[in-house]
Write a protein that holds these residues in place. Structure first.
Motif, PDB file in Angstrom:
ATOM      1  N   LEU A 172      25.651 -20.280  13.952  1.00 43.24           N
ATOM      2  CA  LEU A 172      26.355 -20.870  15.096  1.00 43.24           C
ATOM      3  C   LEU A 172      27.155 -22.098  14.688  1.00 43.24           C
ATOM      4  O   LEU A 172      28.271 -22.313  15.184  1.00 43.24           O
ATOM      5  N   VAL A 173      26.607 -22.904  13.781  1.00 49.31           N
ATOM      6  CA  VAL A 173      27.277 -24.152  13.403  1.00 49.31           C
ATOM      7  C   VAL A 173      28.316 -23.933  12.323  1.00 49.31           C
ATOM      8  O   VAL A 173      29.427 -24.478  12.388  1.00 49.31           O
ATOM      9  N   GLU A 174      27.985 -23.158  11.314  1.00 48.57           N
ATOM     10  CA  GLU A 174      28.831 -23.064  10.129  1.00 48.57           C
ATOM     11  C   GLU A 174      29.813 -21.894  10.147  1.00 48.57           C
ATOM     12  O   GLU A 174      30.857 -21.959   9.496  1.00 48.57           O
ATOM     13  N   TYR A 175      29.500 -20.824  10.850  1.00 51.06           N
ATOM     14  CA  TYR A 175      30.323 -19.620  10.751  1.00 51.06           C
ATOM     15  C   TYR A 175      30.923 -19.155  12.086  1.00 51.06           C
ATOM     16  O   TYR A 175      32.035 -18.616  12.105  1.00 51.06           O
ATOM     17  N   ALA A 176      30.208 -19.340  13.178  1.00 55.65           N
ATOM     18  CA  ALA A 176      30.625 -18.719  14.444  1.00 55.65           C
ATOM     19  C   ALA A 176      31.906 -19.313  14.989  1.00 55.65           C
ATOM     20  O   ALA A 176      32.786 -18.578  15.459  1.00 55.65           O
ATOM     21  N   GLY A 177      32.030 -20.636  14.939  1.00 54.07           N
ATOM     22  CA  GLY A 177      33.197 -21.261  15.540  1.00 54.07           C
ATOM     23  C   GLY A 177      33.212 -21.012  17.042  1.00 54.07           C
ATOM     24  O   GLY A 177      32.257 -21.317  17.752  1.00 54.07           O
ATOM     25  N   GLY A 264      35.071 -27.413  -5.223  1.00 53.44           N
ATOM     26  CA  GLY A 264      35.034 -25.988  -5.525  1.00 53.44           C
ATOM     27  C   GLY A 264      33.703 -25.326  -5.283  1.00 53.44           C
ATOM     28  O   GLY A 264      33.480 -24.202  -5.735  1.00 53.44           O
ATOM     29  N   VAL A 265      32.788 -25.980  -4.575  1.00 52.89           N
ATOM     30  CA  VAL A 265      31.468 -25.405  -4.300  1.00 52.89           C
ATOM     31  C   VAL A 265      31.597 -24.380  -3.180  1.00 52.89           C
ATOM     32  O   VAL A 265      32.223 -24.666  -2.145  1.00 52.89           O
ATOM     33  N   PRO A 266      31.032 -23.189  -3.328  1.00 52.88           N
ATOM     34  CA  PRO A 266      31.120 -22.184  -2.258  1.00 52.88           C
ATOM     35  C   PRO A 266      30.427 -22.673  -0.982  1.00 52.88           C
ATOM     36  O   PRO A 266      29.577 -23.566  -1.019  1.00 52.88           O
ATOM     37  N   LYS A 267      30.797 -22.046   0.119  1.00 51.98           N
ATOM     38  CA  LYS A 267      30.262 -22.488   1.404  1.00 51.98           C
ATOM     39  C   LYS A 267      28.754 -22.305   1.493  1.00 51.98           C
ATOM     40  O   LYS A 267      28.039 -23.183   1.988  1.00 51.98           O
ATOM     41  N   TRP A 268      28.235 -21.167   1.021  1.00 49.58           N
ATOM     42  CA  TRP A 268      26.804 -20.920   1.123  1.00 49.58           C
ATOM     43  C   TRP A 268      26.015 -21.928   0.299  1.00 49.58           C
ATOM     44  O   TRP A 268      24.944 -22.394   0.708  1.00 49.58           O
ATOM     45  N   LYS A 269      26.566 -22.295  -0.866  1.00 45.27           N
ATOM     46  CA  LYS A 269      25.867 -23.267  -1.704  1.00 45.27           C
ATOM     47  C   LYS A 269      25.964 -24.676  -1.099  1.00 45.27           C
ATOM     48  O   LYS A 269      25.036 -25.485  -1.229  1.00 45.27           O
ATOM     49  N   THR A 270      27.065 -24.965  -0.427  1.00 49.54           N
ATOM     50  CA  THR A 270      27.186 -26.250   0.269  1.00 49.54           C
ATOM     51  C   THR A 270      26.125 -26.365   1.361  1.00 49.54           C
ATOM     52  O   THR A 270      25.512 -27.422   1.539  1.00 49.54           O
ATOM     53  N   ILE A 271      25.911 -25.263   2.070  1.00 47.89           N
ATOM     54  CA  ILE A 271      24.892 -25.278   3.123  1.00 47.89           C
ATOM     55  C   ILE A 271      23.504 -25.474   2.526  1.00 47.89           C
ATOM     56  O   ILE A 271      22.704 -26.274   3.036  1.00 47.89           O
ATOM     57  N   LYS A 273      22.637 -26.684  -0.546  1.00 48.09           N
ATOM     58  CA  LYS A 273      22.448 -27.874  -1.372  1.00 48.09           C
ATOM     59  C   LYS A 273      22.777 -29.183  -0.653  1.00 48.09           C
ATOM     60  O   LYS A 273      22.254 -30.243  -1.030  1.00 48.09           O
ATOM     61  N   ILE A 274      23.637 -29.128   0.349  1.00 47.78           N
ATOM     62  CA  ILE A 274      24.093 -30.367   1.005  1.00 47.78           C
ATOM     63  C   ILE A 274      23.605 -30.452   2.449  1.00 47.78           C
ATOM     64  O   ILE A 274      22.930 -31.416   2.837  1.00 47.78           O
ATOM     65  N   VAL A 275      23.946 -29.438   3.244  1.00 51.26           N
ATOM     66  CA  VAL A 275      23.706 -29.525   4.686  1.00 51.26           C
ATOM     67  C   VAL A 275      22.210 -29.492   5.003  1.00 51.26           C
ATOM     68  O   VAL A 275      21.695 -30.353   5.725  1.00 51.26           O
ATOM     69  N   LEU A 276      21.504 -28.483   4.485  1.00 50.12           N
ATOM     70  CA  LEU A 276      20.087 -28.345   4.803  1.00 50.12           C
ATOM     71  C   LEU A 276      19.237 -29.508   4.286  1.00 50.12           C
ATOM     72  O   LEU A 276      18.394 -30.034   5.036  1.00 50.12           O
ATOM     73  N   PRO A 277      19.398 -29.954   3.020  1.00 55.22           N
ATOM     74  CA  PRO A 277      18.614 -31.109   2.590  1.00 55.22           C
ATOM     75  C   PRO A 277      18.882 -32.374   3.405  1.00 55.22           C
ATOM     76  O   PRO A 277      17.979 -33.176   3.630  1.00 55.22           O
ATOM     77  N   THR A 278      20.131 -32.535   3.846  1.00 56.90           N
ATOM     78  CA  THR A 278      20.456 -33.710   4.647  1.00 56.90           C
ATOM     79  C   THR A 278      19.779 -33.680   6.009  1.00 56.90           C
ATOM     80  O   THR A 278      19.382 -34.720   6.541  1.00 56.90           O
ATOM     81  N   SER A 279      19.609 -32.494   6.566  1.00 55.24           N
ATOM     82  CA  SER A 279      19.072 -32.361   7.920  1.00 55.24           C
ATOM     83  C   SER A 279      17.637 -31.856   7.953  1.00 55.24           C
ATOM     84  O   SER A 279      17.140 -31.515   9.025  1.00 55.24           O
ATOM     85  N   VAL A 280      16.956 -31.805   6.820  1.00 56.99           N
ATOM     86  CA  VAL A 280      15.626 -31.194   6.770  1.00 56.99           C
ATOM     87  C   VAL A 280      14.632 -31.928   7.650  1.00 56.99           C
ATOM     88  O   VAL A 280      13.744 -31.317   8.253  1.00 56.99           O
ATOM     89  N   SER A 281      14.756 -33.237   7.739  1.00 56.14           N
ATOM     90  CA  SER A 281      13.817 -34.000   8.561  1.00 56.14           C
ATOM     91  C   SER A 281      13.904 -33.592  10.026  1.00 56.14           C
ATOM     92  O   SER A 281      12.879 -33.337  10.682  1.00 56.14           O
ATOM     93  N   GLY A 282      15.113 -33.506  10.559  1.00 54.40           N
ATOM     94  CA  GLY A 282      15.286 -33.098  11.950  1.00 54.40           C
ATOM     95  C   GLY A 282      14.896 -31.655  12.191  1.00 54.40           C
ATOM     96  O   GLY A 282      14.339 -31.321  13.239  1.00 54.40           O
ATOM     97  N   ILE A 283      15.179 -30.788  11.217  1.00 54.11           N
ATOM     98  CA  ILE A 283      14.810 -29.380  11.365  1.00 54.11           C
ATOM     99  C   ILE A 283      13.298 -29.230  11.443  1.00 54.11           C
ATOM    100  O   ILE A 283      12.763 -28.488  12.283  1.00 54.11           O
ATOM    101  N   LEU A 284      12.582 -29.935  10.572  1.00 52.97           N
ATOM    102  CA  LEU A 284      11.119 -29.868  10.601  1.00 52.97           C
ATOM    103  C   LEU A 284      10.556 -30.433  11.899  1.00 52.97           C
ATOM    104  O   LEU A 284       9.565 -29.934  12.421  1.00 52.97           O
TER     105      LEU A 284
END
Length: 379
Positions: A172-177, A264-271, A273-284
């Protein structure tokens, strides 16, 4: 230059001079409570907690405004009144929680013992409860099987719902638009959030009953298992996880994603390596809220897993008990009715204390894991 300096010093003294002592609001609050209690005893010949709370609140607000307005000015008085209302609301919100915890700890703590935590209700008879109430024996029986059932069913529900919920939120956040599928999923998640728990239980039972009847006619009873209960709980967990994870992912700055894409990092790897680790506290935190939401459910478990007096480790066969259903069954159908029902009630309070403790431990573990996995700042 000197005139400007004198003017600024005068303004500073004007802003900071007439201020009430820091302890004044608390002194006024205590005095308001005392006055309210006196009024309650004089006017109504007794101590009435709701009446005292309302009177103390009104007296406190009026007294704070009058005292602050006469000394600090009307603007500061308005600010103090707003602060008083917010603080009072917070205290009132904490009162039911504290009273519930106190009641659970006092009643459950007095009844709990090693036997309750290590034994099941297998072979439990009413005469044993009668002997306990008469003071001739210790409290027999236990809810070890309910603890195991709670852990197994909740764990299975987490295994089902956490991947689905987190991946749905990522889509919903990264792909759906603003495409139609994303809007449809958002609408369905909103609808699922308001589904009554009993409906989720009926859905899971109907689903597995249909499957069981298709495979083996007249075998609907096979559908009443711990796994069916886990599916029902996952229906309740998924929308909570999706909503919380979606909001947390939207808080991740877009600059982090764009910086990763620029390298040049692919989108899936950005999610990953970057997005999920940054938001892991809120997700948990969202996952913990979802677990706390379903671990105390009674209605869907009654429909899908039934009641059991013995230990069952198999999620795919046989009835299973959980702590909520054990508490409900103990209060509704005591082993021995009449005065001896006190024994079943004490077992129910002890099980309630264990259930509350499990929720608190889950919250503590989630905070510890979130702190460990949170991205490190600084060098």
């Amino acid at each position: 230059m000197l005139t400007t300096t004198n003017t600024s010093m005068t303004t500073s003294r004007t802003l900071t001079s007439k201020q009430l002592p820091k302890a004044t609001p608390w002194v006024v609050a205590l005095a308001s409570i005392i006055v309210a209690i006196i009024i309650s005893f004089i006017a109504f010949a007794g101590f009435n907690i709701p009446l005292v709370a309302v009177l103390a609140g009104l007296i406190n607000v009026v007294a704070v405004f009058a005292l602050s307005a006469s000394y600090e000015g009307r603007r500061k008085a308005t600010d103090r009144v707003a602060t008083t209302i917010v603080t009072s609301s917070f205290i009132l919100a904490c009162v039911p929680l504290i009273s519930l915890l106190w009641l659970t700890v006092s009643k459950g703590g007095a009844a709990i013992n090693g036997d309750l935590l290590s034994r099941t209700m297998l072979g439990m008879k009413g005469v044993l409860d009668q002997q306990y109430v008469a003071g001739e024996a210790t409290l027999s029986g236990g809810f070890y099987h309910a603890i195991v059932g709670t852990v197994l069913i909740t764990l299975a529900a987490c295994i089902i719902s956490i991947p689905i919920g987190v991946l749905t939120a990522i889509y919903l956040v990264e792909y759906a638009g603003k495409n139609r599928l994303g809007k449809a999923i958002t609408f369905l998640v909103d609808v699922m959030t308001g589904i009554p728990s009993i409906v989720a239980g009926l859905f899971a039972f109907a689903l597995f009953s249909t499957i069981a009847n298709f495979i083996m006619p007249d075998a609907a009873g096979i559908a009443k298992t711990g796994f069916t209960a886990a599916v029902a709980l996952s229906v309740l967990m998924i929308p909570i996880i999706v909503r919380n994870t979606e909001e947390i992912l939207r808080l991740v700055p877009m600059d982090l994603r764009e910086a990763s894409y620029a390298l040049g990092v692919p989108k899936w790897k950005t999610i990953v390596k970057i997005v999920l680790p940054t938001s892991v506290s809120g997700i948990l935190s969202g996952i913990t809220i979802a677990i706390a939401r379903v671990i105390g459910e009674t209605a869907p478990i009654m429909v899908t897993a039934g009641f059991a007096k013995t230990l069952n480790w198999n999620l795919f066969s046989g009835w299973m008990s959980t702590l909520p259903t054990y508490i409900y069954d103990s209060q509704l159908r005591p082993v021995s009715p009449g005065d001896a029902a006190l024994a079943s009630s004490e077992r129910a309070w002890a099980a309630a204390l264990v259930l509350v403790t499990l929720v608190m431990v889950l919250n503590l573990l989630a905070r510890i894991i979130a702190r460990v996995l949170a991205p490190k700042t600084g060098r």
